[in-house]
Design a protein around this motif. Structure first.
Motif, mmCIF file in Angstrom:
data_model
loop_
_atom_site.group_PDB
_atom_site.id
_atom_site.type_symbol
_atom_site.label_atom_id
_atom_site.label_comp_id
_atom_site.label_asym_id
_atom_site.label_seq_id
_atom_site.Cartn_x
_atom_site.Cartn_y
_atom_site.Cartn_z
ATOM 1 N N MET A 73 54.948 56.287 -25.612
ATOM 2 C CA MET A 73 55.298 57.129 -26.769
ATOM 3 C C MET A 73 56.639 56.726 -27.364
ATOM 4 N N GLY A 74 57.618 56.414 -26.452
ATOM 5 C CA GLY A 74 58.951 56.046 -26.922
ATOM 6 C C GLY A 74 58.928 54.781 -27.744
ATOM 7 N N GLU A 75 58.154 53.779 -27.295
ATOM 8 C CA GLU A 75 58.094 52.509 -28.022
ATOM 9 C C GLU A 75 57.441 52.697 -29.381
ATOM 10 N N LYS A 76 56.351 53.492 -29.400
ATOM 11 C CA LYS A 76 55.678 53.751 -30.675
ATOM 12 C C LYS A 76 56.614 54.448 -31.653
ATOM 13 N N GLY A 77 57.374 55.428 -31.127
ATOM 14 C CA GLY A 77 58.327 56.140 -31.986
ATOM 15 C C GLY A 77 59.382 55.211 -32.526
ATOM 16 N N ALA A 78 59.883 54.282 -31.697
ATOM 17 C CA ALA A 78 60.909 53.336 -32.139
ATOM 18 C C ALA A 78 60.371 52.419 -33.223
ATOM 19 N N VAL A 79 59.125 51.949 -33.032
ATOM 20 C CA VAL A 79 58.498 51.079 -34.042
ATOM 21 C C VAL A 79 58.366 51.835 -35.359
ATOM 22 N N LYS A 80 57.923 53.095 -35.249
ATOM 23 C CA LYS A 80 57.756 53.903 -36.464
ATOM 24 C C LYS A 80 59.089 54.094 -37.185
ATOM 25 N N ASN A 81 60.162 54.350 -36.408
ATOM 26 C CA ASN A 81 61.479 54.530 -37.005
ATOM 27 C C ASN A 81 61.968 53.245 -37.684
ATOM 28 N N ARG A 82 61.737 52.077 -37.002
ATOM 29 C CA ARG A 82 62.161 50.808 -37.603
ATOM 30 C C ARG A 82 61.397 50.559 -38.896
ATOM 31 N N LEU A 83 60.089 50.858 -38.847
ATOM 32 C CA LEU A 83 59.270 50.677 -40.036
ATOM 33 C C LEU A 83 59.779 51.564 -41.165
ATOM 34 N N HIS A 84 60.074 52.830 -40.801
ATOM 35 C CA HIS A 84 60.565 53.781 -41.805
ATOM 36 C C HIS A 84 61.884 53.300 -42.410
ATOM 37 N N ASN A 85 62.826 52.883 -41.553
ATOM 38 C CA ASN A 85 64.138 52.442 -42.029
ATOM 39 C C ASN A 85 64.042 51.205 -42.902
ATOM 40 N N ASN A 86 63.152 50.263 -42.534
ATOM 41 C CA ASN A 86 62.990 49.058 -43.345
ATOM 42 C C ASN A 86 62.377 49.386 -44.691
ATOM 43 N N LEU A 87 61.403 50.300 -44.677
ATOM 44 C CA LEU A 87 60.723 50.633 -45.915
ATOM 45 C C LEU A 87 61.631 51.363 -46.889
ATOM 46 N N VAL A 88 62.582 52.116 -46.352
ATOM 47 C CA VAL A 88 63.508 52.846 -47.230
ATOM 48 C C VAL A 88 64.238 51.878 -48.160
ATOM 49 N N PHE A 89 64.658 50.741 -47.605
ATOM 50 C CA PHE A 89 65.470 49.823 -48.387
ATOM 51 C C PHE A 89 64.662 48.662 -48.969
ATOM 52 N N ASP A 90 63.521 48.350 -48.325
ATOM 53 C CA ASP A 90 62.790 47.176 -48.771
ATOM 54 C C ASP A 90 61.288 47.396 -48.579
ATOM 55 N N HIS A 91 60.757 48.469 -49.188
ATOM 56 C CA HIS A 91 59.350 48.747 -48.962
ATOM 57 C C HIS A 91 58.474 47.883 -49.857
ATOM 58 N N PRO A 92 57.274 47.520 -49.370
ATOM 59 C CA PRO A 92 56.398 46.655 -50.146
ATOM 60 C C PRO A 92 56.010 47.288 -51.467
ATOM 61 N N ILE A 93 55.715 46.453 -52.433
ATOM 62 C CA ILE A 93 55.284 46.939 -53.741
ATOM 63 C C ILE A 93 53.984 47.714 -53.561
ATOM 64 N N GLY A 94 53.903 48.867 -54.202
ATOM 65 C CA GLY A 94 52.705 49.690 -54.092
ATOM 66 C C GLY A 94 52.744 50.708 -52.977
ATOM 67 N N PHE A 95 53.845 50.697 -52.178
ATOM 68 C CA PHE A 95 53.959 51.660 -51.080
ATOM 69 C C PHE A 95 55.293 52.392 -51.161
ATOM 70 N N ASP A 96 55.285 53.626 -50.622
ATOM 71 C CA ASP A 96 56.515 54.416 -50.594
ATOM 72 C C ASP A 96 57.263 54.202 -49.288
ATOM 73 N N ASP A 97 58.408 54.892 -49.137
ATOM 74 C CA ASP A 97 59.262 54.681 -47.967
ATOM 75 C C ASP A 97 58.641 55.117 -46.646
ATOM 76 N N ASP A 98 57.522 55.882 -46.705
ATOM 77 C CA ASP A 98 56.859 56.293 -45.465
ATOM 78 C C ASP A 98 55.620 55.456 -45.174
ATOM 79 N N GLY A 99 55.445 54.380 -45.950
ATOM 80 C CA GLY A 99 54.314 53.489 -45.721
ATOM 81 C C GLY A 99 53.030 53.929 -46.395
ATOM 82 N N ARG A 100 53.046 55.070 -47.072
ATOM 83 C CA ARG A 100 51.851 55.541 -47.784
ATOM 84 C C ARG A 100 51.803 54.938 -49.188
ATOM 85 N N LEU A 101 50.623 55.001 -49.796
ATOM 86 C CA LEU A 101 50.484 54.488 -51.155
ATOM 87 C C LEU A 101 51.486 55.166 -52.077
#
Length: 477
Positions: free
Chosen positions: A1-29
């Motif tokens: 659970m801890g590793e999954k949470g860390a991955v999710k947090n890293r994904l969230h933090n990366n998306l905040v500043f550099d999220h892919p085109i077509g997606f929001d900071d939480d990874g949703r469309l």
């Protein structure tokens, strides 16, 4: 659970500043909502069957207090909605973690026992709404039948009838619709609901204006229904109940966070939502003032509990039939939309508690020619059927539209519209206890609690009074 949470947090933090085109900071469309779409959603959600009781509520309070109380509710709703909108994201209004539902916002900001209280109030409110919608739809179906009966007999037949068959018919329809998976997600449902609610509300307003023109005068008084028409005690209880009816007309806090979750950023979702709330509450209040005041001006002390049943049944009977049919169509869908969260909660809880039970978890595939196989779940079939039967039975025992609407308004107003938004805002913004701002917010909350208590007391008194003259399963109207 801890590793999954860390991955999710890293994904969230990366998306905040550099999220892919077509997606929001939480990874949703990417969300595309604007002030206009959010306003449309709010207006659609707010303007519903609650508008039908506003003329009666205004008649209890009079020309001074009636419009003043409608305006007061609009101001409180707008203000607390801006507080709730500020709680969509945790900590940071731009980059903070999103809360996707009202309950998630309560869990993130208050947590613990408050989440359970919020859940109980929500589900009790949804259960009550199901009862209210069953009563309202039966009244409209009876109005259609009676108007055609009056027309056919040219007013010679009193056309008395019992509401029970209509409630049972509505219940059977809801049992069938409740078995359709994700019924509330059907894209056309909101469009139909919006068209229907504006249809019957506008017809009610138009007929009110026509009635005033026909009378040649504005009826009503500054202080509302006079003592003599009702007793002094009835006057007090009815005035309290009117508060509940008006509160019910503004209840939409439960879905505010979900609407906010459709908005694009920048600007921040809370800023856009505040603008949308101001616009939609302003439009709704204008519409409510018109409906409540024109209905009262048309009927005075005799304003009916349901505006559309007060215009007689002879002329223009076809227009009243359209309005009442629109109410029934709207409420058939609205019943399902409101009950889906309650259905989902019970079914998820049962599956979690009894994961090995085939009765609860197993889906039976039923082939349907030309369509996808239908997944029949026996627990869903049994539990949802029992739920609809229970709401229908209670509606048949207590078919009092105004009393139930007032009680629902009371139950939902203070906890969901005022208390939780205020407490979440205080917690999120770390407002110091006993500071001026904290005191002002607490005074607002206590004042609204007193309104809720008064409205609940008035509605319960109304039910008790109506039960003295009503015999369940036998009284005809």
């Amino acid at each position: 659970m801890g590793e999954k949470g860390a991955v999710k947090n890293r994904l969230h933090n990366n998306l905040v500043f550099d999220h892919p085109i077509g997606f929001d900071d939480d990874g949703r469309l990417k969300r595309t909502g604007t002030v206009w779409t959010a306003s449309a959603h709010i207006i659609t959600a707010v303007i519903g069957s609650g508008v039908l009781s506003l003329a009666w509520a205004t008649a209890q309070l009079g020309w001074i207090a009636g419009p003043a109380v409608i305006f007061l509710f609009s101001f409180v709703t707008y203000y607390t909605s801006t507080l709730l909108a500020a709680c969509y994201r945790c900590d940071d209004p731009v980059n903070g973690k999103r809360n996707y539902t009202y309950m998630e916002a309560v869990r993130a900001n208050l947590g613990g026992f408050e989440v359970k209280i919020c859940g109980w109030v929500q589900y009790l409110n949804l259960f009550g709404v199901a009862i209210g919608y069953t009563i309202a739809s039966s009244i409209s179906m009876m109005a259609i039948k009676r108007s055609n009966c009056f027309h056919a007999s040219r007013g010679k037949n009193p056309c008395h009838m019992n509401s029970n068959p209509y409630m049972i018919g509505f219940g059977i329809a809801e049992i069938i619709f409740s078995q359709i998976p994700d019924f509330d997600q059907l894209w056309w449902l909101s469009i139909v609901a919006a068209v229907m609610s504006f249809t019957y509300s506008t017809i009610g307003l138009g007929l009110g204006i026509a009635k005033v023109a026909e009378n040649g005068k504005i009826r009503g008084s500054l202080t509302g229904i006079s003592v003599g028409t009702v007793t002094q005690t009835q006057k007090i209880w009815r005035s309290f109940q009117a508060l509940g009816d008006m509160a019910f007309a503004y209840s939409y806090s439960l879905i505010l966070i979900e609407i906010q979750d459709t908005l694009k950023a920048p600007p921040s979702e809370s800023k856009t939502m505040s603008k949308a709330t101001l616009l939609s509450v302003g439009v709704t209040t204008l519409f409510y003032m018109l409906c409540g005041c024109m209905g009262y001006a048309a009927f005075g002390d005799l304003s009916p509990g349901n505006l559309l049943t007060g215009f007689g049944f002879y002329n223009p009977f076809w227009l009243l039939d359209i309005a009442n049919a629109a109410i029934v169509i709207h409420l058939v869908g609205a019943y399902q939309v409101y009950c889906q969260p309650l259905f989902a909660f019970i079914e998820k809880s049962a599956a979690k508690r009894f994961p090995d039970s085939e009765f609860i978890t197993k889906d039976i595939k039923i082939p349907i020619p030309g369509f996808r196989p239908y997944n029949l779940n026996l627990f869903r079939l049994v539990w949802r059927t029992i739920f609809v039967m229970l709401t229908t039975l209670i509606s048949m025992l207590l078919p009092f539209f105004n009393d139930i609407v007032g009680l629902l308004g009371a139950i939902g107003f203070w906890p969901l519209t005022v208390y939780f938004p205020v407490e979440m805002y205080i917690s999120q913004n770390k407002i110091a206890k006993w500071s001026t701002r904290w005191l002002c917010l607490q005074i607002l909350s206590i004042a609204c609690l007193s309104i809720t208590i008064a409205a609940a007391a008035g509605s319960i008194a109304g039910v008790i009074l109506d039960l003295k003259s009503y015999k369940p399963f036998s009284t005809a109207y």
